[in-house]
Design an enzyme around this catalytic site. Structure first.
Site: not given
Length: 183
Positions: A68-69
């Site tokens: 994720a970012d």
């Protein structure tokens, strides 16, 4: 059990809070080379880069992979992680009294499923108190945070309105991930 390919303590806490078993290990990916003009494109490119690096290193044979970012945007600007206190101050002043969108992209890949999700949470903030802001800056808690923003910390008392999941703003929309973990 999944592999969280992120060094984020907040993402790990979210998984624990939702009783999702995981191990946390990742390989680095340098986001500095990403050229994107929109926040949505930036967060997607960063997540895809992290996914490719971690998929190459770990694969999905042993455990499903989760990367994720998160990116913060306000007033049309991508608000990255501040490198110094003056930059953090300017980034936070951009959000003060404004709508700030926190966008999180995640990729979950198991043997039977590949899920890509981009979620938004919008916050309408009141004006930040100058003394409170300076105390937060001196604490150093803003370090390593996209947009120097901590909706679960400093920013919380300034929230006038929220649209979206708090987990998205904290770096991982667990509510959207959870139904797919059994597939």
């Amino acid at each position: 059990m999944i592999r969280l390919a992120s060094s984020s303590p907040t993402r790990a806490k979210l998984l624990r809070d939702f009783s999702i078993e995981f191990i946390q290990e990742s390989v680095d990916f340098d986001e500095e080379g990403i050229c994107a003009t929109s926040p949505k494109n930036f967060v997607y490119q960063a997540t895809l880069g992290k996914y490719e690096a971690n998929f190459k290193h770990f694969g999905i044979k042993e455990l499903p992979l989760l990367v994720a970012d998160t990116v913060v945007t306000s007033n049309g600007m991508i608000l990255r992680k501040a490198r110094c206190i003056d930059e953090a101050r300017n980034i936070l002043l951009t959000q003060s009294g404004s709508i700030t969108s926190i966008i999180t992209c995640m990729i979950y890949h198991s043997k039977s499923l590949k899920l890509i999700d981009i979620s938004y949470t919008d916050y309408l903030f009141r004006e930040f108190d100058k003394e409170d802001l300076e105390n937060y800056l001196q604490s150093g808690e803003w370090r390593g945070k996209a947009g120097a923003c901590m909706v679960e910390g400093f920013c919380k008392p300034y929230i006038k309105e929220v649209r979206g999941y708090e987990s998205t703003a904290m770096g991982l929309c667990v509510e959207k991930l959870q139904p797919f973990l059994t597939l």
